[in-house]
Design a protein around this motif. Structure first.
Motif, PDB file in Angstrom:
ATOM      1  N   THR A 198       8.219  -6.557  17.242  1.00 35.65           N
ATOM      2  CA  THR A 198       7.293  -7.636  17.021  1.00 35.65           C
ATOM      3  C   THR A 198       8.013  -8.931  16.520  1.00 35.65           C
ATOM      4  O   THR A 198       9.114  -8.870  15.862  1.00 35.65           O
ATOM      5  CB  THR A 198       6.161  -7.367  15.671  1.00 35.65           C
ATOM      6  N   GLN A 199       7.434 -10.197  16.964  1.00 38.29           N
ATOM      7  CA  GLN A 199       8.114 -11.270  16.969  1.00 38.29           C
ATOM      8  C   GLN A 199       7.291 -12.210  15.776  1.00 38.29           C
ATOM      9  O   GLN A 199       6.092 -12.245  16.111  1.00 38.29           O
ATOM     10  CB  GLN A 199       8.503 -12.071  18.048  1.00 38.29           C
ATOM     11  N   GLU A 200       7.989 -12.851  14.938  1.00 33.62           N
ATOM     12  CA  GLU A 200       7.251 -13.784  13.881  1.00 33.62           C
ATOM     13  C   GLU A 200       8.220 -14.740  13.762  1.00 33.62           C
ATOM     14  O   GLU A 200       9.368 -14.515  13.148  1.00 33.62           O
ATOM     15  CB  GLU A 200       6.674 -12.987  12.794  1.00 33.62           C
ATOM     16  N   ASN A 201       7.715 -15.990  13.844  1.00 33.41           N
ATOM     17  CA  ASN A 201       8.441 -17.284  13.448  1.00 33.41           C
ATOM     18  C   ASN A 201       9.957 -17.199  14.040  1.00 33.41           C
ATOM     19  O   ASN A 201      10.900 -17.508  13.372  1.00 33.41           O
ATOM     20  CB  ASN A 201       8.632 -17.386  11.959  1.00 33.41           C
ATOM     21  N   GLY A 202       9.869 -16.715  15.623  1.00 28.70           N
ATOM     22  CA  GLY A 202      11.165 -16.732  16.370  1.00 28.70           C
ATOM     23  C   GLY A 202      12.100 -15.538  16.035  1.00 28.70           C
ATOM     24  O   GLY A 202      13.308 -15.469  16.416  1.00 28.70           O
ATOM     25  N   ALA A 203      11.665 -14.713  15.122  1.00 24.59           N
ATOM     26  CA  ALA A 203      12.518 -13.491  14.549  1.00 24.59           C
ATOM     27  C   ALA A 203      11.973 -12.343  14.959  1.00 24.59           C
ATOM     28  O   ALA A 203      10.706 -12.100  14.955  1.00 24.59           O
ATOM     29  CB  ALA A 203      12.812 -13.763  12.979  1.00 24.59           C
ATOM     30  N   TYR A 204      12.759 -11.334  15.214  1.00 22.73           N
ATOM     31  CA  TYR A 204      12.173 -10.028  15.673  1.00 22.73           C
ATOM     32  C   TYR A 204      12.229  -8.836  14.403  1.00 22.73           C
ATOM     33  O   TYR A 204      13.237  -9.060  13.983  1.00 22.73           O
ATOM     34  CB  TYR A 204      12.882  -9.623  16.991  1.00 22.73           C
ATOM     35  N   TYR A 205      11.230  -8.288  14.493  1.00 23.02           N
ATOM     36  CA  TYR A 205      11.303  -7.356  13.295  1.00 23.02           C
ATOM     37  C   TYR A 205      10.828  -6.221  13.898  1.00 23.02           C
ATOM     38  O   TYR A 205      10.121  -5.694  14.942  1.00 23.02           O
ATOM     39  CB  TYR A 205      10.039  -7.478  12.281  1.00 23.02           C
ATOM     40  N   LEU A 206      11.620  -4.865  13.241  1.00 23.46           N
ATOM     41  CA  LEU A 206      11.226  -3.289  13.830  1.00 23.46           C
ATOM     42  C   LEU A 206      10.069  -2.924  13.262  1.00 23.46           C
ATOM     43  O   LEU A 206      10.123  -2.709  11.706  1.00 23.46           O
ATOM     44  CB  LEU A 206      12.569  -2.766  13.511  1.00 23.46           C
ATOM     45  N   ASN A 207       9.251  -2.327  13.823  1.00 16.86           N
ATOM     46  CA  ASN A 207       8.064  -1.444  13.292  1.00 16.86           C
ATOM     47  C   ASN A 207       8.545   0.109  13.116  1.00 16.86           C
ATOM     48  O   ASN A 207       8.759   0.948  14.052  1.00 16.86           O
ATOM     49  CB  ASN A 207       7.128  -1.637  14.436  1.00 16.86           C
ATOM     50  N   ILE A 208       8.615   0.306  11.839  1.00 12.01           N
ATOM     51  CA  ILE A 208       9.061   1.900  11.540  1.00 12.01           C
ATOM     52  C   ILE A 208       7.869   2.737  11.351  1.00 12.01           C
ATOM     53  O   ILE A 208       8.160   3.841  10.609  1.00 12.01           O
ATOM     54  CB  ILE A 208      10.219   1.964  10.591  1.00 12.01           C
ATOM     55  N   GLY A 209       6.822   2.238  11.581  1.00 11.38           N
ATOM     56  CA  GLY A 209       5.308   3.271  11.486  1.00 11.38           C
ATOM     57  C   GLY A 209       4.821   2.947   9.960  1.00 11.38           C
ATOM     58  O   GLY A 209       5.414   2.392   9.151  1.00 11.38           O
ATOM     59  N   ASN A 210       3.462   3.261  10.085  1.00 12.63           N
ATOM     60  CA  ASN A 210       2.556   2.972   8.725  1.00 12.63           C
ATOM     61  C   ASN A 210       2.684   1.557   8.539  1.00 12.63           C
ATOM     62  O   ASN A 210       2.719   1.344   7.412  1.00 12.63           O
ATOM     63  CB  ASN A 210       3.017   3.862   7.825  1.00 12.63           C
ATOM     64  N   ASP A 211       2.483   0.539   9.433  1.00 12.30           N
ATOM     65  CA  ASP A 211       2.473  -0.670   9.105  1.00 12.30           C
ATOM     66  C   ASP A 211       3.865  -1.379   8.453  1.00 12.30           C
ATOM     67  O   ASP A 211       3.625  -2.162   7.680  1.00 12.30           O
ATOM     68  CB  ASP A 211       1.133  -1.052   8.549  1.00 12.30           C
ATOM     69  N   ARG A 212       5.045  -0.703   8.781  1.00 10.71           N
ATOM     70  CA  ARG A 212       5.904  -1.166   7.918  1.00 10.71           C
ATOM     71  C   ARG A 212       7.043  -1.768   8.796  1.00 10.71           C
ATOM     72  O   ARG A 212       7.276  -1.141   9.926  1.00 10.71           O
ATOM     73  CB  ARG A 212       6.681   0.059   7.252  1.00 10.71           C
ATOM     74  N   TYR A 213       7.559  -2.877   8.468  1.00  7.99           N
ATOM     75  CA  TYR A 213       8.432  -3.772   9.310  1.00  7.99           C
ATOM     76  C   TYR A 213       9.806  -4.029   8.741  1.00  7.99           C
ATOM     77  O   TYR A 213       9.662  -4.439   7.476  1.00  7.99           O
ATOM     78  CB  TYR A 213       7.633  -5.039   9.807  1.00  7.99           C
ATOM     79  N   VAL A 214      10.833  -4.122   9.323  1.00 11.36           N
ATOM     80  CA  VAL A 214      11.966  -4.448   8.667  1.00 11.36           C
ATOM     81  C   VAL A 214      12.955  -5.667   9.632  1.00 11.36           C
ATOM     82  O   VAL A 214      12.653  -5.321  10.822  1.00 11.36           O
ATOM     83  CB  VAL A 214      13.019  -3.031   8.493  1.00 11.36           C
ATOM     84  N   ALA A 215      13.624  -6.299   9.048  1.00 16.16           N
ATOM     85  CA  ALA A 215      14.518  -7.165   9.684  1.00 16.16           C
ATOM     86  C   ALA A 215      15.633  -6.703   9.800  1.00 16.16           C
ATOM     87  O   ALA A 215      16.075  -5.646   9.260  1.00 16.16           O
ATOM     88  CB  ALA A 215      14.640  -8.595   8.893  1.00 16.16           C
ATOM     89  N   PHE A 216      16.449  -7.167  10.767  1.00 15.40           N
ATOM     90  CA  PHE A 216      17.883  -6.720  11.332  1.00 15.40           C
ATOM     91  C   PHE A 216      18.525  -6.549  10.047  1.00 15.40           C
ATOM     92  O   PHE A 216      19.553  -5.852   9.933  1.00 15.40           O
ATOM     93  CB  PHE A 216      18.435  -7.546  12.363  1.00 15.40           C
ATOM     94  N   THR A 217      18.511  -7.697   9.294  1.00 10.93           N
ATOM     95  CA  THR A 217      19.479  -7.748   8.161  1.00 10.93           C
ATOM     96  C   THR A 217      19.099  -6.979   7.030  1.00 10.93           C
ATOM     97  O   THR A 217      20.219  -6.622   6.205  1.00 10.93           O
ATOM     98  CB  THR A 217      19.215  -9.174   7.533  1.00 10.93           C
ATOM     99  N   ASP A 218      18.022  -6.366   6.949  1.00 14.08           N
ATOM    100  CA  ASP A 218      17.745  -5.183   6.041  1.00 14.08           C
ATOM    101  C   ASP A 218      18.140  -3.795   6.295  1.00 14.08           C
ATOM    102  O   ASP A 218      17.971  -2.869   5.487  1.00 14.08           O
ATOM    103  CB  ASP A 218      16.197  -5.314   5.856  1.00 14.08           C
ATOM    104  N   ILE A 219      18.732  -3.653   7.710  1.00  9.80           N
ATOM    105  CA  ILE A 219      19.181  -2.245   8.152  1.00  9.80           C
ATOM    106  C   ILE A 219      20.334  -1.895   7.211  1.00  9.80           C
ATOM    107  O   ILE A 219      21.405  -2.617   7.473  1.00  9.80           O
ATOM    108  CB  ILE A 219      19.174  -2.258   9.466  1.00  9.80           C
ATOM    109  N   THR A 220      20.248  -0.698   6.546  1.00 11.26           N
ATOM    110  CA  THR A 220      21.628  -0.220   6.155  1.00 11.26           C
ATOM    111  C   THR A 220      22.330   0.912   6.564  1.00 11.26           C
ATOM    112  O   THR A 220      23.432   1.119   6.533  1.00 11.26           O
ATOM    113  CB  THR A 220      21.270   0.174   4.490  1.00 11.26           C
ATOM    114  N   ASN A 221      21.322   1.746   7.629  1.00 10.57           N
ATOM    115  CA  ASN A 221      21.919   2.577   8.264  1.00 10.57           C
ATOM    116  C   ASN A 221      21.081   3.285   9.206  1.00 10.57           C
ATOM    117  O   ASN A 221      19.926   2.932   9.414  1.00 10.57           O
ATOM    118  CB  ASN A 221      21.978   3.912   7.101  1.00 10.57           C
ATOM    119  N   VAL A 222      21.871   3.802  10.464  1.00  8.86           N
ATOM    120  CA  VAL A 222      21.214   4.448  11.298  1.00  8.86           C
ATOM    121  C   VAL A 222      21.486   5.839  11.458  1.00  8.86           C
ATOM    122  O   VAL A 222      22.496   6.101  11.373  1.00  8.86           O
ATOM    123  CB  VAL A 222      21.595   4.103  12.884  1.00  8.86           C
ATOM    124  N   ILE A 223      20.248   6.604  10.756  1.00 14.44           N
ATOM    125  CA  ILE A 223      20.284   7.953  10.397  1.00 14.44           C
ATOM    126  C   ILE A 223      20.514   8.774  11.568  1.00 14.44           C
ATOM    127  O   ILE A 223      21.504   9.453  11.661  1.00 14.44           O
ATOM    128  CB  ILE A 223      19.115   8.313   9.711  1.00 14.44           C
TER     129      ILE A 223
END
Length: 233
Positions: A198-223
């Motif tokens: 999803t996009q908000e204010n020009g930035a993209y966020y990843l939907n990881i289910g259950n209405d939870r969204y994370v920014a690229f900068t918050d990703i710590t690991n690709v499991i």
């Protein structure tokens, strides 16, 4: 100073609006500048023609205007390319399970998503507060003495009275102290499989289910990555 120079200064003073104009409007501004310059030469006093230095200065100003227009166009193109690349990067995460900094818990049909928090040292006390969207604590879970390291916490979805809470998003906050009563700094992460972007204010966020969204900068690991679907021979 000639009226052409004055016009250029007036145009430069409103450069902020010019940067958002279309390419056709920018070209019109250059054409108008040249037309004014030619008109100035056409109607100048033959007995007192424009000084050659002044004429060269006018041409230099026109050249600067043209270069600024090209730079603005280039910046707009780069911004468009950058946005496209960001979108493509976000789409590439779909189907992958990721871990990201965050404290969000999604509750659906009484089942909550887990949150992993990390204790820097052994904790003598460890309390996990679950809060609703308004910030009200709906449940506090006492984990007691907890060893240092990663601890996965899964809320049972119930309030203090044992009632199952409504579906939605909740937050957790961990309060831990060591044997000396010092408060420990706790970091939390959440995980999930990316199901959308999803996009908000020009930035993209990843939907990881259950209405939870994370920014690229918050990703710590690709499991792990979703396996590529095979093709029949």
């Amino acid at each position: 100073m000639s009226y052409v120079s004055s016009l250029l200064e007036s145009t430069s003073g409103s450069s902020s609006s010019a940067t958002t104009s279309t390419s056709s409007t920018s070209s019109l501004g250059q054409d108008a500048f040249l037309q004014l310059l030619v008109t100035q030469l056409q109607y100048q006093d033959p007995l007192s023609p424009m000084d050659d230095k002044e004429f060269v200065a006018e041409l230099a100003q026109f050249s600067s205007l043209e270069q600024l227009t090209e730079i603005n166009t280039g910046i707009d193109n780069l911004a468009s390319i950058g946005e496209t690349q960001q979108l493509m990067g976000a789409v590439n995460f779909i189907g992958k399970k990721i871990e990201a900094t965050g404290t969000a818990v999604g509750l659906e049909d009484g089942t909550a998503t887990p949150v992993t928090f990390t204790l820097p040292d052994d904790a003598e006390t460890c309390l996990v507060n679950v809060m609703d969207s308004s910030g009200t604590v709906v449940r506090t879970v006492d984990l007691g003495a907890t060893g240092a390291g990663s601890v996965e916490f899964t809320w049972d979805g119930k309030d203090y009275d044992g009632n199952v809470m409504d579906d939605g998003q909740y937050q957790v906050a961990v309060t831990a102290t060591d044997a000396d009563g010092n408060i420990l700094t706790v970091s939390s992460t959440m995980s999930g499989t990316v199901v959308g972007v999803t996009q908000e204010n020009g930035a993209y966020y990843l939907n990881i289910g259950n209405d939870r969204y994370v920014a690229f900068t918050d990703i710590t690991n690709v499991i792990n990555e979703s396996s590529s679907s095979g093709t029949d021979s």
